[in-house]
Structure formats: structure tokens, C-alpha cells
Design a protein around this motif. Structure first.
Motif, PDB file in Angstrom:
ATOM      1  N   SER A  60       0.829  -1.205   0.000  1.00  0.00           N
ATOM      2  CA  SER A  60       0.000   0.000   0.000  1.00  0.00           C
ATOM      3  C   SER A  60       0.861   1.251   0.000  1.00  0.00           C
ATOM      4  O   SER A  60       2.029   1.226   0.393  1.00  0.00           O
ATOM      5  CB  SER A  60      -0.926   0.008   1.215  1.00  0.00           C
ATOM      6  OG  SER A  60      -0.156   0.038   2.410  1.00  0.00           O
ATOM      7  N   ASP A  61       0.270   2.345  -0.423  1.00  0.00           N
ATOM      8  CA  ASP A  61       0.966   3.621  -0.503  1.00  0.00           C
ATOM      9  C   ASP A  61       0.050   4.712   0.023  1.00  0.00           C
ATOM     10  O   ASP A  61      -1.172   4.514   0.151  1.00  0.00           O
ATOM     11  CB  ASP A  61       1.383   3.919  -1.943  1.00  0.00           C
ATOM     12  CG  ASP A  61       2.625   4.803  -2.001  1.00  0.00           C
ATOM     13  OD1 ASP A  61       2.902   5.474  -0.994  1.00  0.00           O
ATOM     14  OD2 ASP A  61       3.300   4.820  -3.051  1.00  0.00           O
ATOM     15  N   ALA A  62       0.614   5.858   0.330  1.00  0.00           N
ATOM     16  CA  ALA A  62      -0.154   6.996   0.848  1.00  0.00           C
ATOM     17  C   ALA A  62       0.631   8.259   0.598  1.00  0.00           C
ATOM     18  O   ALA A  62       1.868   8.246   0.591  1.00  0.00           O
ATOM     19  CB  ALA A  62      -0.449   6.838   2.342  1.00  0.00           C
ATOM     20  N   PRO A  63      -0.045   9.387   0.386  1.00  0.00           N
ATOM     21  CA  PRO A  63       0.678  10.644   0.178  1.00  0.00           C
ATOM     22  C   PRO A  63       1.347  11.120   1.455  1.00  0.00           C
ATOM     23  O   PRO A  63       0.940  10.776   2.572  1.00  0.00           O
ATOM     24  CB  PRO A  63      -0.440  11.607  -0.260  1.00  0.00           C
ATOM     25  CG  PRO A  63      -1.690  11.024   0.302  1.00  0.00           C
ATOM     26  CD  PRO A  63      -1.507   9.543   0.274  1.00  0.00           C
ATOM     27  N   ALA A  64       2.404  11.908   1.292  1.00  0.00           N
ATOM     28  CA  ALA A  64       3.097  12.478   2.450  1.00  0.00           C
ATOM     29  C   ALA A  64       2.190  13.490   3.132  1.00  0.00           C
ATOM     30  O   ALA A  64       1.632  14.378   2.481  1.00  0.00           O
ATOM     31  CB  ALA A  64       4.399  13.147   2.003  1.00  0.00           C
ATOM     32  N   ARG A  65       2.044  13.335   4.427  1.00  0.00           N
ATOM     33  CA  ARG A  65       1.089  14.180   5.143  1.00  0.00           C
ATOM     34  C   ARG A  65       1.585  14.420   6.563  1.00  0.00           C
ATOM     35  O   ARG A  65       2.119  13.521   7.214  1.00  0.00           O
ATOM     36  CB  ARG A  65      -0.284  13.513   5.154  1.00  0.00           C
ATOM     37  CG  ARG A  65      -1.383  14.348   5.784  1.00  0.00           C
ATOM     38  CD  ARG A  65      -2.738  13.677   5.647  1.00  0.00           C
ATOM     39  NE  ARG A  65      -3.195  13.698   4.263  1.00  0.00           N
ATOM     40  CZ  ARG A  65      -3.483  12.617   3.554  1.00  0.00           C
ATOM     41  NH1 ARG A  65      -3.335  11.429   4.085  1.00  0.00           N
ATOM     42  NH2 ARG A  65      -3.907  12.720   2.312  1.00  0.00           N
ATOM     43  N   VAL A  66       1.377  15.658   7.035  1.00  0.00           N
ATOM     44  CA  VAL A  66       1.656  16.042   8.416  1.00  0.00           C
ATOM     45  C   VAL A  66       0.342  16.485   9.039  1.00  0.00           C
ATOM     46  O   VAL A  66      -0.318  17.396   8.535  1.00  0.00           O
ATOM     47  CB  VAL A  66       2.694  17.179   8.503  1.00  0.00           C
ATOM     48  CG1 VAL A  66       2.900  17.593   9.954  1.00  0.00           C
ATOM     49  CG2 VAL A  66       4.011  16.747   7.890  1.00  0.00           C
ATOM     50  N   VAL A  67      -0.064  15.805  10.127  1.00  0.00           N
ATOM     51  CA  VAL A  67      -1.329  16.097  10.798  1.00  0.00           C
ATOM     52  C   VAL A  67      -1.016  16.793  12.118  1.00  0.00           C
ATOM     53  O   VAL A  67      -0.221  16.291  12.928  1.00  0.00           O
ATOM     54  CB  VAL A  67      -2.137  14.807  11.040  1.00  0.00           C
ATOM     55  CG1 VAL A  67      -3.465  15.137  11.711  1.00  0.00           C
ATOM     56  CG2 VAL A  67      -2.375  14.085   9.719  1.00  0.00           C
ATOM     57  N   ILE A  68      -1.653  17.951  12.321  1.00  0.00           N
ATOM     58  CA  ILE A  68      -1.409  18.753  13.515  1.00  0.00           C
ATOM     59  C   ILE A  68      -2.744  19.004  14.212  1.00  0.00           C
ATOM     60  O   ILE A  68      -3.711  19.448  13.588  1.00  0.00           O
ATOM     61  CB  ILE A  68      -0.752  20.104  13.158  1.00  0.00           C
ATOM     62  CG1 ILE A  68       0.656  19.870  12.590  1.00  0.00           C
ATOM     63  CG2 ILE A  68      -0.680  21.013  14.380  1.00  0.00           C
ATOM     64  CD1 ILE A  68       1.331  21.129  12.128  1.00  0.00           C
ATOM     65  N   ASP A  69      -2.786  18.688  15.501  1.00  0.00           N
ATOM     66  CA  ASP A  69      -3.940  18.994  16.347  1.00  0.00           C
ATOM     67  C   ASP A  69      -3.506  20.058  17.343  1.00  0.00           C
ATOM     68  O   ASP A  69      -2.808  19.769  18.320  1.00  0.00           O
ATOM     69  CB  ASP A  69      -4.435  17.740  17.065  1.00  0.00           C
ATOM     70  CG  ASP A  69      -5.776  17.964  17.761  1.00  0.00           C
ATOM     71  OD1 ASP A  69      -6.192  19.138  17.896  1.00  0.00           O
ATOM     72  OD2 ASP A  69      -6.411  16.975  18.169  1.00  0.00           O
ATOM     73  N   GLU A  70      -3.889  21.301  17.070  1.00  0.00           N
ATOM     74  CA  GLU A  70      -3.424  22.408  17.904  1.00  0.00           C
ATOM     75  C   GLU A  70      -4.060  22.400  19.281  1.00  0.00           C
ATOM     76  O   GLU A  70      -3.519  22.994  20.219  1.00  0.00           O
ATOM     77  CB  GLU A  70      -3.710  23.741  17.205  1.00  0.00           C
ATOM     78  CG  GLU A  70      -2.923  23.947  15.929  1.00  0.00           C
ATOM     79  CD  GLU A  70      -3.172  25.303  15.301  1.00  0.00           C
ATOM     80  OE1 GLU A  70      -2.259  25.832  14.649  1.00  0.00           O
ATOM     81  OE2 GLU A  70      -4.293  25.829  15.467  1.00  0.00           O
ATOM     82  N   ARG A  71      -5.213  21.752  19.453  1.00  0.00           N
ATOM     83  CA  ARG A  71      -5.861  21.733  20.762  1.00  0.00           C
ATOM     84  C   ARG A  71      -5.087  20.889  21.759  1.00  0.00           C
ATOM     85  O   ARG A  71      -4.959  21.254  22.922  1.00  0.00           O
ATOM     86  CB  ARG A  71      -7.287  21.197  20.623  1.00  0.00           C
ATOM     87  CG  ARG A  71      -8.203  22.106  19.803  1.00  0.00           C
ATOM     88  CD  ARG A  71      -9.528  21.423  19.556  1.00  0.00           C
ATOM     89  NE  ARG A  71      -9.338  20.193  18.781  1.00  0.00           N
ATOM     90  CZ  ARG A  71     -10.323  19.359  18.459  1.00  0.00           C
ATOM     91  NH1 ARG A  71     -11.558  19.626  18.854  1.00  0.00           N
ATOM     92  NH2 ARG A  71     -10.077  18.281  17.741  1.00  0.00           N
ATOM     93  N   THR A  72      -4.575  19.755  21.317  1.00  0.00           N
ATOM     94  CA  THR A  72      -3.840  18.856  22.211  1.00  0.00           C
ATOM     95  C   THR A  72      -2.332  18.907  21.998  1.00  0.00           C
ATOM     96  O   THR A  72      -1.589  18.283  22.755  1.00  0.00           O
ATOM     97  CB  THR A  72      -4.323  17.408  22.016  1.00  0.00           C
ATOM     98  OG1 THR A  72      -4.083  17.009  20.656  1.00  0.00           O
ATOM     99  CG2 THR A  72      -5.813  17.301  22.303  1.00  0.00           C
ATOM    100  N   GLY A  73      -1.863  19.603  20.976  1.00  0.00           N
ATOM    101  CA  GLY A  73      -0.445  19.661  20.696  1.00  0.00           C
ATOM    102  C   GLY A  73       0.108  18.393  20.078  1.00  0.00           C
ATOM    103  O   GLY A  73       1.307  18.127  20.171  1.00  0.00           O
TER     104      GLY A  73
END
Length: 414
Positions: free
Chosen positions: A298-311
Motif C-alpha cells: 500500500s501507498d499513501a501521500p506524504a502528510r503532516v497532521v497537527i492537532d493544535e488543541r492537544t499539541g
């Protein structure tokens, strides 16, 4: 004359439809067409239409290796008969004084009276003061292919002012689907994850004591007809849409079916969908059981996930950062008020006064300049840790790198 005839035909067509949450099945459509003297033309059984739908590649693709090797059943799901949502209204009894107050929840008292009358107990002229009963909404999800007599889990949620459902028992509750028909009946002891404790001056509540669950608490009374074995075309839907993964799934299935059945049967439609033409000499269930365990990279695009509420920061494996220089430091401004008292000279007939004095100090501790270059995930994480910043600072740095065009990934803010 035309309108009454059209309305009559419309009412007959609506009346012929079975009361199912999924609508008409393929078998019901064929039977209905035969009753009307016609022939039901299903594209799944039309060889010419099926040939036009499928443009199977003649050979495997030359894609680079993927990230993780996984089975088809783990990265895609078969789209056939769907789930059906059920809902019902019932009563939970046996509560230790934590039920609805009948003054604020009059519907609970009405439900108690209706239940007792159905059990042959007359309640006319009396007033109920029970505090161990709560009105609840019961919800359930009925999976496909379940037959009459199977058990499913149900969720129970209070709709009045009850403080807790702990220790309660759900009384027999019919569960209906969107078509208004009863498909299951729920009853059983409610399991609550939270609790509440109250004294004269303090109350402690942990979790949600007004919502619970009854495992295997509903019995299916009628099933939704689903003809899985009659499907000539199977549709796989990827849980994480990606064109490369869809093509790899189609290639893996075609390689297997070429050796097993002597034909290529899978074709990718888009980033989420792969359609498979079932061979005629094998059942749909057996055929899918053979291909669902095939291993695909499997493959997936490069992604950065940020949740500013919990850091919380989640960085994908393929995230890369171009060479950039970063300066990060917290600006601290300190304002100090130190008023001074001014005394007049003796015998000067002066007055004592207060003179304001303000001291302002600005500093930037731990300010540093670092060169960050992230050709892989380990180098990127090491570079961020080398800056010695907290998660909120890393979030600001990543947003700044994205604005500078140096972050080779998709930045997702939650």
C-alpha cells in the motif's frame, strides 16, 4: 384523464416495492419485471456492457515499491449489501433513585402508564412517583447478511434528566429502520462506563453515566434480503484513497486470477474503487475469500497532521523538508511597576506625592539559528529535537516551513 392514470400507476409502482431499508434487490427487480411481462436487463449479466465497463490492463504496472505490505482485506472493504441503522424508544428500570424526575420528564410517566396497561395493570387515577425509571433512546447498527435470530449490540442513551443508568435493565424495546418496519427487539442489563457520586456539598462524576451499552442485547426479528452470490461484479473500496494502491490491488488480483482461472478480472476505476468481474465457475463468497488475503504494498501521500488543541503532531514516513535555516525563540516582555513616594522638604509646606515608575525589559532566551534538512523521517525528527522547542513551537515551525514552500507534504490542521 392523464393525471389520474399517472397517479394510479405511480401508486401501484410504490406498492410493489418491498419494505426494505436497502430498496429492491436484483432478484426482486427480475421478479417484478417478469410480473409486468417484461425482461429485466441487469448490466451485471450483460456481457457486452460488462466488457465496456472493464478495461483490464494487459500487464502489470511498473510502479515503485510501496510503504507497507498488507492484505487486501486490511486496506479495502467489499461494497455489497450495506449496514442498516435501527432506533427505538424504551424504558430502563431498576435504577437506584437515579432515574427521571416525573415532574421534568412527563413522557416518562406516560410511558410507564402505557407499559403497565399493556401488562394488564390499571393505572387510572393514580400518580406515579417512581425514581428508578428512565426514558432512553436505543440505537443499533444491523450488519448485512444477518438472519432472523442473530444477536447484535445496542447503545442506550438517556433522554430525560436521569443522573445515571448504572444497574438498570432495558425493557423490551422494538427497533425500527428508516422504512418504519421493526427489524430487531432489544432487552437486557445496561453496562455503563462512568459513575457519579454525590454528597450534600460535593458531586463527583467520571465518564458519562447517562449512556451505556447492552452487548448482544437485541435479537434480529427479520433480515434484509441481500443476494451476494448473484453479483457478477464485486466492488472494492479503499479505506485510504490512493491511485498507486488501487493499481497494485488490481495487478495482484489479475496475477492471481490469470494463474487460477486463466483470465484477468480486475480493473481500477479511480483512487478509491477497484471493480472485479467474478468468474462464472466459482461462487462470489469463495472467490472473494481467495483474493482478500493477497498481499499488496500500500501507498499513501506524504502528510503532516497537527492537532493544535492537544499539541499532537503526526508526521508521515514520506515527509521531506528542503534545506532551510530556522530561528526560533520565545520573546519575553517583562513590565514592572515600582512607584516611588516623594516626600517634601521639612517646613516647605509641600505635599507627599507618589511618582510612578515603570521598568520594561524585553529578552529572547534560548534563541538559536539552526539549519534543518529532512531527506528522511529520522533526520527530520532529529533536526526538530535539536532545536529544543516544545510541541507548540514545532507546530509554528512546520507552519512556517509550509508557508516557505520547503515542506514537501500536505499539512492537515485539525
Amino acid at each position: 384523464m392523464v393525471r389520474p392514470v399517472f397517479a394510479l400507476l405511480l401508486s401501484v409502482a410504490i406498492g410493489l416495492q418491498p419494505a426494505l431499508a436497502d430498496g429492491l434487490t436484483s432478484k426482486a427487480k427480475r421478479e417484478l419485471a417478469q410480473k409486468n411481462g417484461g425482461v429485466y436487463d441487469d448490466p451485471e449479466y450483460d456481457p457486452a456492457t460488462t466488457t465496456r465497463m472493464f478495461r483490464v490492463s494487459t500487464g502489470p504496472s511498473t510502479l515503485p515499491p510501496g510503504q507497507v505490505a498488507a492484505r487486501i482485506k486490511d486496506i479495502a472493504q467489499l461494497q455489497s449489501a450495506r449496514d442498516n441503522q435501527l432506533v427505538g424508544y424504551g424504558l430502563v428500570i431498576g435504577l437506584a433513585g437515579t432515574g427521571d424526575s416525573l415532574r421534568n420528564s412527563p413522557f416518562t410517566e406516560q410511558s410507564i402508564r402505557a407499559m403497565l396497561e399493556n401488562l394488564g395493570i390499571a393505572t387510572e387515577g393514580g400518580s406515579a412517583r417512581a425514581k428508578n425509571v428512565a426514558a432512553v433512546i436505543v440505537t443499533a447498527n444491523m450488519p448485512p447478511f444477518v438472519q432472523s435470530g442473530a444477536r447484535i449490540d445496542i447503545d442506550v442513551s438517556s433522554m430525560g434528566d436521569a443522573t445515571s443508568l448504572a444497574g438498570g435493565t432495558l425493557v423490551m424495546t422494538p427497533l425500527k429502520a428508516a422504512d418504519g418496519e421493526i427489524y430487531a427487539v432489544g432487552q437486557g442489563s445496561v453496562i455503563v462506563g462512568g459513575f457519579t457520586a454525590q454528597g450534600q456539598a460535593e458531586q463527583l462524576t467520571q465518564g458519562v453515566p447517562t449512556a451505556g451499552r447492552v452487548p448482544n442485547g437485541a435479537i434480529v426479528e427479520r433480515s434484509v434480503p441481500a443476494e451476494f452470490d448473484d453479483q457478477g461484479v464485486l466492488t472494492l473500496q479503499l479505506r485510504n484513497p490512493d491511485f498507486s494502491t488501487a493499481i497494485r490491488i488490481a495487478d495482484a488480483i489479475n496475477d492471481y486470477t490469470s494463474q487460477r482461472f486463466g483470465m484477468r478480472v480486475a480493473a481500477e476505476r479511480d483512487a478509491r474503487t477497484v471493480q472485479i468481474r467474478r468468474p462464472k465457475n466459482v461462487s462470489a463468497a469463495r472467490f472473494y475469500a481467495e483474493i482478500e488475503n493477497l498481499v499488496v504494498e500500500s501507498d499513501a501521500p506524504a502528510r503532516v497532521v497537527i492537532d493544535e488543541r492537544t499539541g499532537t503532531i503526526v508526521i508521515g514516513n514520506n515527509v521531506k523538508i528542503s534545506r532551510v535555516a530556522i530561528s526560533h525563540g520565545t520573546l519575553t516582555v517583562r513590565i514592572t511597576e515600582a512607584p516611588k513616594v516623594v516626600q517634601p522638604e521639612p517646613f516647605s509646606k509641600g505635599e507627599t506625592a507618589v511618582e510612578p515608575f515603570t521598568a520594561i525589559e524585553a529578552s529572547r532566551p534560548d534563541a538559536r539559528v539552526a539549519v534543518l534538512d529532512g531527506p528522511d523521517l529520522e533526520t527530520l525528527v532529529s533536526g526538530l529535537n535539536r532545536l529544543g522547542v516544545k510541541p507548540d513551537g514545532i507546530i509554528a515551525i512546520l507552519q512556517g516551513i509550509k508557508s516557505a514552500g520547503a515542506l514537501q507534504a500536505d499539512l492537515v490542521l485539525q
